[in-house]
Design a protein around this motif. Sequence first.
Motif, PDB file in Angstrom:
ATOM      1  N   TYR A 167       9.233 -16.043   8.593  1.00  0.00           N
ATOM      2  CA  TYR A 167       8.122 -15.608  10.145  1.00  0.00           C
ATOM      3  C   TYR A 167       8.836 -13.161   9.522  1.00  0.00           C
ATOM      4  CZ  TYR A 167       6.222 -19.051  11.729  1.00  0.00           C
ATOM      5  OH  TYR A 167       5.265 -20.106  11.865  1.00  0.00           O
ATOM      6  N   LEU A 168       7.736 -13.080   9.210  1.00  0.00           N
ATOM      7  CA  LEU A 168       8.420 -11.321   8.969  1.00  0.00           C
ATOM      8  C   LEU A 168       7.640 -10.507   9.688  1.00  0.00           C
ATOM      9  CD1 LEU A 168       9.741 -11.418   5.025  1.00  0.00           C
ATOM     10  CD2 LEU A 168      11.342 -11.622   7.068  1.00  0.00           C
ATOM     11  N   THR A 169       8.112  -9.430   9.894  1.00  0.00           N
ATOM     12  CA  THR A 169       7.477  -8.181  10.584  1.00  0.00           C
ATOM     13  C   THR A 169       7.112  -6.925  10.270  1.00  0.00           C
ATOM     14  OG1 THR A 169       7.720  -9.057  12.478  1.00  0.00           O
ATOM     15  CG2 THR A 169       6.626  -6.469  12.217  1.00  0.00           C
ATOM     16  N   ARG A 170       6.258  -6.962   9.462  1.00  0.00           N
ATOM     17  CA  ARG A 170       5.864  -5.426   8.424  1.00  0.00           C
ATOM     18  C   ARG A 170       5.127  -4.777   8.694  1.00  0.00           C
ATOM     19  NH1 ARG A 170      10.041  -4.186   5.573  1.00  0.00           N
ATOM     20  NH2 ARG A 170      10.289  -4.615   7.476  1.00  0.00           N
ATOM     21  N   LYS A 171       5.099  -3.066   8.437  1.00  0.00           N
ATOM     22  CA  LYS A 171       4.391  -2.136   9.482  1.00  0.00           C
ATOM     23  C   LYS A 171       3.939  -2.182   7.744  1.00  0.00           C
ATOM     24  CE  LYS A 171       6.507  -1.087  12.732  1.00  0.00           C
ATOM     25  NZ  LYS A 171       7.756   0.112  13.186  1.00  0.00           N
ATOM     26  N   ILE A 172       2.210  -1.109   7.513  1.00  0.00           N
ATOM     27  CA  ILE A 172       1.653  -0.974   6.804  1.00  0.00           C
ATOM     28  C   ILE A 172       2.733   0.373   5.994  1.00  0.00           C
ATOM     29  CG2 ILE A 172      -0.022   0.928   5.781  1.00  0.00           C
ATOM     30  CD1 ILE A 172      -1.953  -0.080   8.451  1.00  0.00           C
ATOM     31  N   GLY A 173       2.360  -0.460   4.619  1.00  0.00           N
ATOM     32  CA  GLY A 173       3.099   0.132   3.526  1.00  0.00           C
ATOM     33  C   GLY A 173       5.117  -0.268   3.252  1.00  0.00           C
ATOM     34  N   GLU A 174       4.962  -1.478   4.193  1.00  0.00           N
ATOM     35  CA  GLU A 174       6.353  -1.985   3.899  1.00  0.00           C
ATOM     36  C   GLU A 174       5.477  -3.286   3.219  1.00  0.00           C
ATOM     37  OE1 GLU A 174       8.861  -0.582   7.880  1.00  0.00           O
ATOM     38  OE2 GLU A 174       7.455  -2.584   8.216  1.00  0.00           O
ATOM     39  N   SER A 175       6.528  -3.736   2.513  1.00  0.00           N
ATOM     40  CA  SER A 175       7.248  -5.002   1.394  1.00  0.00           C
ATOM     41  C   SER A 175       8.138  -5.324   1.869  1.00  0.00           C
ATOM     42  CB  SER A 175       7.219  -4.311   0.247  1.00  0.00           C
ATOM     43  OG  SER A 175       6.016  -3.064  -0.307  1.00  0.00           O
ATOM     44  N   VAL A 176       7.930  -6.533   0.986  1.00  0.00           N
ATOM     45  CA  VAL A 176       9.115  -8.034   0.827  1.00  0.00           C
ATOM     46  C   VAL A 176       8.757  -8.683  -0.956  1.00  0.00           C
ATOM     47  CG1 VAL A 176       8.606  -9.253   3.284  1.00  0.00           C
ATOM     48  CG2 VAL A 176       7.841  -9.695   1.150  1.00  0.00           C
ATOM     49  N   ILE A 177      10.026  -8.728  -1.310  1.00  0.00           N
ATOM     50  CA  ILE A 177      10.597  -9.131  -2.705  1.00  0.00           C
ATOM     51  C   ILE A 177      10.640 -10.385  -3.080  1.00  0.00           C
ATOM     52  CG2 ILE A 177      11.617  -8.448  -4.680  1.00  0.00           C
ATOM     53  CD1 ILE A 177       9.898  -5.892  -3.730  1.00  0.00           C
ATOM     54  N   ILE A 178      10.412 -11.353  -3.418  1.00  0.00           N
ATOM     55  CA  ILE A 178      10.625 -13.204  -3.243  1.00  0.00           C
ATOM     56  C   ILE A 178      11.367 -12.884  -5.250  1.00  0.00           C
ATOM     57  CG2 ILE A 178       9.507 -14.887  -3.578  1.00  0.00           C
ATOM     58  CD1 ILE A 178       6.802 -13.755  -1.589  1.00  0.00           C
ATOM     59  N   ASN A 179      11.522 -13.265  -5.217  1.00  0.00           N
ATOM     60  CA  ASN A 179      12.775 -13.651  -6.387  1.00  0.00           C
ATOM     61  C   ASN A 179      12.700 -12.357  -7.560  1.00  0.00           C
ATOM     62  OD1 ASN A 179      13.464 -16.662  -5.680  1.00  0.00           O
ATOM     63  ND2 ASN A 179      10.760 -16.990  -6.910  1.00  0.00           N
ATOM     64  N   ASP A 180      13.420 -11.475  -6.468  1.00  0.00           N
ATOM     65  CA  ASP A 180      13.215 -10.301  -7.596  1.00  0.00           C
ATOM     66  C   ASP A 180      12.347  -9.995  -8.808  1.00  0.00           C
ATOM     67  OD1 ASP A 180      16.148 -10.413  -6.796  1.00  0.00           O
ATOM     68  OD2 ASP A 180      17.145 -12.022  -8.508  1.00  0.00           O
ATOM     69  N   ASN A 181      11.303 -10.525  -8.522  1.00  0.00           N
ATOM     70  CA  ASN A 181      10.139  -9.903  -9.366  1.00  0.00           C
ATOM     71  C   ASN A 181       8.384  -9.736  -9.460  1.00  0.00           C
ATOM     72  OD1 ASN A 181       9.953 -13.061  -9.935  1.00  0.00           O
ATOM     73  ND2 ASN A 181       9.892 -13.177 -11.899  1.00  0.00           N
ATOM     74  N   ILE A 182       8.655  -9.935  -7.757  1.00  0.00           N
ATOM     75  CA  ILE A 182       7.178 -10.422  -6.245  1.00  0.00           C
ATOM     76  C   ILE A 182       7.600 -10.036  -5.503  1.00  0.00           C
ATOM     77  CG2 ILE A 182       5.719 -11.555  -5.380  1.00  0.00           C
ATOM     78  CD1 ILE A 182       7.101 -14.210  -7.574  1.00  0.00           C
ATOM     79  N   GLU A 183       6.767  -8.693  -5.626  1.00  0.00           N
ATOM     80  CA  GLU A 183       6.201  -7.826  -3.917  1.00  0.00           C
ATOM     81  C   GLU A 183       5.119  -8.237  -3.438  1.00  0.00           C
ATOM     82  OE1 GLU A 183       7.317  -3.045  -3.353  1.00  0.00           O
ATOM     83  OE2 GLU A 183       6.517  -3.813  -5.265  1.00  0.00           O
ATOM     84  N   VAL A 184       4.948  -8.184  -2.190  1.00  0.00           N
ATOM     85  CA  VAL A 184       3.590  -8.375  -0.944  1.00  0.00           C
ATOM     86  C   VAL A 184       3.846  -7.472  -0.333  1.00  0.00           C
ATOM     87  CG1 VAL A 184       2.940  -9.925   0.495  1.00  0.00           C
ATOM     88  CG2 VAL A 184       3.891 -10.748  -1.288  1.00  0.00           C
ATOM     89  N   ILE A 225      -0.630  -3.406   2.894  1.00  0.00           N
ATOM     90  CA  ILE A 225      -1.640  -2.306   2.712  1.00  0.00           C
ATOM     91  C   ILE A 225      -2.325  -1.789   3.895  1.00  0.00           C
ATOM     92  CG2 ILE A 225      -3.500  -1.826   1.490  1.00  0.00           C
ATOM     93  CD1 ILE A 225      -1.250  -2.193  -0.661  1.00  0.00           C
ATOM     94  N   ASP A 226      -2.786  -2.719   4.683  1.00  0.00           N
ATOM     95  CA  ASP A 226      -4.035  -2.297   5.702  1.00  0.00           C
ATOM     96  C   ASP A 226      -3.963  -3.498   7.112  1.00  0.00           C
ATOM     97  OD1 ASP A 226      -5.568  -0.797   7.294  1.00  0.00           O
ATOM     98  OD2 ASP A 226      -7.234  -1.235   5.720  1.00  0.00           O
ATOM     99  N   ILE A 227      -4.521  -3.133   8.077  1.00  0.00           N
ATOM    100  CA  ILE A 227      -4.574  -3.714   9.190  1.00  0.00           C
ATOM    101  C   ILE A 227      -5.927  -3.394   9.893  1.00  0.00           C
ATOM    102  CG2 ILE A 227      -3.293  -5.029  10.791  1.00  0.00           C
ATOM    103  CD1 ILE A 227      -0.476  -4.457  10.103  1.00  0.00           C
ATOM    104  N   ARG A 228      -6.529  -4.699  10.245  1.00  0.00           N
ATOM    105  CA  ARG A 228      -7.887  -3.849  10.916  1.00  0.00           C
ATOM    106  C   ARG A 228      -8.006  -5.162  11.432  1.00  0.00           C
ATOM    107  NH1 ARG A 228     -11.863  -1.410   6.738  1.00  0.00           N
ATOM    108  NH2 ARG A 228     -10.676   0.648   6.044  1.00  0.00           N
ATOM    109  N   GLY A 229      -7.666  -5.027  12.769  1.00  0.00           N
ATOM    110  CA  GLY A 229      -8.021  -6.507  14.160  1.00  0.00           C
ATOM    111  C   GLY A 229      -7.016  -7.533  13.647  1.00  0.00           C
TER     112      GLY A 229
END
Length: 88
Positions: free
Chosen positions: A3-20, A23-27
Amino acid sequence: MLYLTRKIGESVIINDNIEVTVIDIRGKSIKLGFTFPTDATVLRREIFERIQAENRAAAAGGETLAQAMKNRGQPGRGPVKGDSKPSG
């Protein structure tokens, strides 16, 4: 599960080549952006599960076909539906 907490514009990197990226949070809805290699496959879980179920059904049908082909032409088994008698 991680479980991670991220804000709009923040990312996580998975296996050095996948970035999530968030983009937006609505409700209760969150829009995510993904950057990943072209050879990666990304599916929503419900689509993935439907494909898996269809693959299992197709494999089961293939086993039925394989058994029919095995029994083809054996005495006492009768013709397989769709068989035609040789002309001549």
